[in-house]
Design a protein around this motif. Sequence first.
Motif, PDB file in Angstrom:
ATOM      1  N   PRO A  48      -6.922  -8.804   1.526  1.00 41.23           N
ATOM      2  CA  PRO A  48      -7.149  -7.972   0.342  1.00 41.23           C
ATOM      3  C   PRO A  48      -8.612  -7.570   0.207  1.00 41.23           C
ATOM      4  N   ARG A  49      -8.841  -6.558  -0.595  1.00 43.95           N
ATOM      5  CA  ARG A  49     -10.214  -6.141  -0.884  1.00 43.95           C
ATOM      6  C   ARG A  49     -10.886  -7.204  -1.748  1.00 43.95           C
ATOM      7  N   LYS A  50     -12.126  -7.524  -1.386  1.00 44.07           N
ATOM      8  CA  LYS A  50     -12.887  -8.540  -2.117  1.00 44.07           C
ATOM      9  C   LYS A  50     -14.332  -8.087  -2.224  1.00 44.07           C
ATOM     10  N   HIS A  51     -15.145  -8.904  -2.916  1.00 39.09           N
ATOM     11  CA  HIS A  51     -16.532  -8.498  -3.184  1.00 39.09           C
ATOM     12  C   HIS A  51     -17.447  -8.557  -1.970  1.00 39.09           C
ATOM     13  N   MET A  58     -11.315  -3.184   2.653  1.00 42.33           N
ATOM     14  CA  MET A  58     -10.021  -3.657   3.098  1.00 42.33           C
ATOM     15  C   MET A  58      -8.898  -3.009   2.274  1.00 42.33           C
ATOM     16  N   SER A  59      -7.797  -2.714   2.953  1.00 48.53           N
ATOM     17  CA  SER A  59      -6.703  -1.999   2.297  1.00 48.53           C
ATOM     18  C   SER A  59      -5.367  -2.459   2.868  1.00 48.53           C
ATOM     19  N   ASP A  60      -4.320  -2.352   2.052  1.00 43.53           N
ATOM     20  CA  ASP A  60      -2.965  -2.599   2.548  1.00 43.53           C
ATOM     21  C   ASP A  60      -2.255  -1.301   2.914  1.00 43.53           C
ATOM     22  N   ASN A  61      -3.003  -0.196   2.959  1.00 41.16           N
ATOM     23  CA  ASN A  61      -2.425   1.092   3.328  1.00 41.16           C
ATOM     24  C   ASN A  61      -1.826   1.000   4.734  1.00 41.16           C
ATOM     25  N   PRO A  62      -0.546   1.340   4.919  1.00 43.60           N
ATOM     26  CA  PRO A  62       0.078   1.212   6.249  1.00 43.60           C
ATOM     27  C   PRO A  62      -0.581   2.069   7.318  1.00 43.60           C
ATOM     28  N   LEU A  63      -1.366   3.081   6.935  1.00 46.26           N
ATOM     29  CA  LEU A  63      -2.075   3.891   7.926  1.00 46.26           C
ATOM     30  C   LEU A  63      -3.141   3.091   8.670  1.00 46.26           C
ATOM     31  N   CYS A  64      -3.545   1.948   8.106  1.00 43.40           N
ATOM     32  CA  CYS A  64      -4.556   1.103   8.737  1.00 43.40           C
ATOM     33  C   CYS A  64      -3.946   0.076   9.691  1.00 43.40           C
TER      34      CYS A  64
END
Length: 261
Positions: A48-51, A58-64
Amino acid sequence: MLKQLFLAAAAALSLAGCTPEPASKWQLVWEDDFDGAAVDTASWSKIPRKHPEWARKMSDNPLCYDLRDGNLILRAIETPEGTDTVEYITGGLYTKGKRAFHGGRIEVRARLHGAKGAWPAIWLLPFEEEKYPWPTGGEIDIMEHLNYDTIAYQTVHSYYTNNLGRKQDPPQGSTAPILPEDYNVYGVEMYPDSVVFFINGRRTFMYPRIADGPEEQFPFDRPYYLLVDMQLGGRWVGAIDPQDVPVEMEVDWVRYYRERE
């Protein structure tokens, strides 16, 4: 004839920068070769995206993410319009909360693609992260790569190196050459008294426990989880060149071995 074949294979490994391990030393106890139709969610989760700077895209986008020809594909891409608040997004997986590694040998075969601002990494953080917040539980960077470099960085971090500034007593890291734009095998062996790094089977660096040293000097004899991620941008790697994006990291397999008893 068999002896001649063995000697020929050993010579080829030596030329490639590898030395053959004794066949009896290591036992494979877990692997993921990414040959399935989907990522094994019993072992992996999307980061997940963090500080921290490395995680801000960071992303959960399936394109990644993708599985292609038996490889896990982790991408850094320009954010599709209207889908996120950041300019670029990246993909990464970790075994946090699912699979721990304590001692033994981890190897990851991966191909990196150069790009200005690209910062792919393979690394370890404490499995009990809440109990050992960074950097008290240690961090083991099996591989970090910057831009179009022909080297990889292999480093340890701890309260001793970070907060006390003891980065050279002993040296906390090193660099070693890789095969640019080709597959390389990045490895680490974890022992109660040392952390030993490898690239393509060749030992590259060792971080020892200091005899009678302070406890915080060697926090690495504990369970860790594995992170494999495509990072982009930051103070260390430098600015991102939009012309170099998208950029991919291809992971062929991950293997974990324990020493035979």
